[in-house]
Design a protein around this motif. Sequence first.
Motif, mmCIF file in Angstrom:
data_model
loop_
_atom_site.group_PDB
_atom_site.id
_atom_site.type_symbol
_atom_site.label_atom_id
_atom_site.label_comp_id
_atom_site.label_asym_id
_atom_site.label_seq_id
_atom_site.Cartn_x
_atom_site.Cartn_y
_atom_site.Cartn_z
ATOM 1 N N UNK A 160 0.987 -1.808 -0.082
ATOM 2 C CA UNK A 160 -0.205 -0.544 0.165
ATOM 3 C C UNK A 160 0.713 1.032 0.743
ATOM 4 N N UNK A 161 1.755 1.179 0.691
ATOM 5 C CA UNK A 161 2.940 2.109 0.811
ATOM 6 C C UNK A 161 3.194 2.527 -0.201
ATOM 7 N N UNK A 162 3.981 1.312 -1.349
ATOM 8 C CA UNK A 162 4.202 1.245 -2.641
ATOM 9 C C UNK A 162 3.394 2.068 -4.371
ATOM 10 N N UNK A 163 1.948 2.390 -3.695
ATOM 11 C CA UNK A 163 0.917 2.022 -3.985
ATOM 12 C C UNK A 163 0.175 3.385 -4.032
ATOM 13 N N UNK A 164 0.731 4.393 -2.818
ATOM 14 C CA UNK A 164 0.262 5.692 -2.450
ATOM 15 C C UNK A 164 0.675 6.454 -4.106
ATOM 16 N N UNK A 165 1.780 7.144 -4.235
ATOM 17 C CA UNK A 165 1.591 8.395 -5.540
ATOM 18 C C UNK A 165 0.849 7.712 -6.380
ATOM 19 N N UNK A 166 1.003 6.161 -7.480
ATOM 20 C CA UNK A 166 0.297 5.968 -8.333
ATOM 21 C C UNK A 166 -0.842 6.520 -8.044
ATOM 22 N N UNK A 167 -1.861 5.995 -6.561
ATOM 23 C CA UNK A 167 -2.999 5.646 -6.795
ATOM 24 C C UNK A 167 -3.556 7.661 -6.003
ATOM 25 N N UNK A 168 -2.852 8.147 -6.212
ATOM 26 C CA UNK A 168 -2.971 9.734 -5.917
ATOM 27 C C UNK A 168 -3.159 10.295 -7.069
ATOM 28 N N UNK A 169 -2.680 9.591 -7.878
ATOM 29 C CA UNK A 169 -1.875 10.312 -9.282
ATOM 30 C C UNK A 169 -3.417 10.066 -10.141
ATOM 31 N N UNK A 170 -3.866 8.189 -9.625
ATOM 32 C CA UNK A 170 -5.107 7.681 -10.949
ATOM 33 C C UNK A 170 -6.378 8.474 -11.151
ATOM 34 N N UNK A 216 3.130 13.855 -17.666
ATOM 35 C CA UNK A 216 4.792 14.949 -18.053
ATOM 36 C C UNK A 216 3.928 16.016 -16.681
ATOM 37 N N UNK A 217 3.266 15.756 -15.649
ATOM 38 C CA UNK A 217 3.045 16.609 -14.438
ATOM 39 C C UNK A 217 3.197 15.681 -13.132
ATOM 40 N N UNK A 218 3.403 14.287 -13.393
ATOM 41 C CA UNK A 218 3.818 13.184 -12.951
ATOM 42 C C UNK A 218 4.813 13.113 -12.589
ATOM 43 N N UNK A 219 5.474 13.507 -13.150
ATOM 44 C CA UNK A 219 7.051 13.224 -14.232
ATOM 45 C C UNK A 219 7.902 14.187 -13.375
ATOM 46 N N UNK A 220 7.793 15.796 -13.340
ATOM 47 C CA UNK A 220 8.056 17.109 -13.446
ATOM 48 C C UNK A 220 8.024 16.729 -12.028
ATOM 49 N N UNK A 221 7.051 16.492 -11.052
ATOM 50 C CA UNK A 221 7.656 16.844 -9.908
ATOM 51 C C UNK A 221 7.873 15.127 -9.117
#
Length: 77
Positions: A44-54, A72-77
């Motif tokens: 779950x902690x590894x999925x956090x950034x992807x879940x927020x973006x999705x 591109x926004x996720x790449x820049x952040x």
Amino acid sequence: MTNREQFADFLLQRGFFVVFAIIFIFFSAATPHFFQAGNILNIFSAMDPLAITASGLALVVMSGRLDISIGSTAFLS
């Protein structure tokens, strides 16, 4: 509605959950440490950034304004 049409309708509506359950059961049986609390928390902690973006992208797509610039926004952040 025939049985085949009912089954196809069921898979279209709930196919993701069926596949998720099958994969979860497979990995739980294949490895002895998969179903432990520490491993589940790590997943779950590894999925956090992807879940927020999705979830943000899902809101944009569901509103009808198709925007695929999230990569591109996720790449820049």
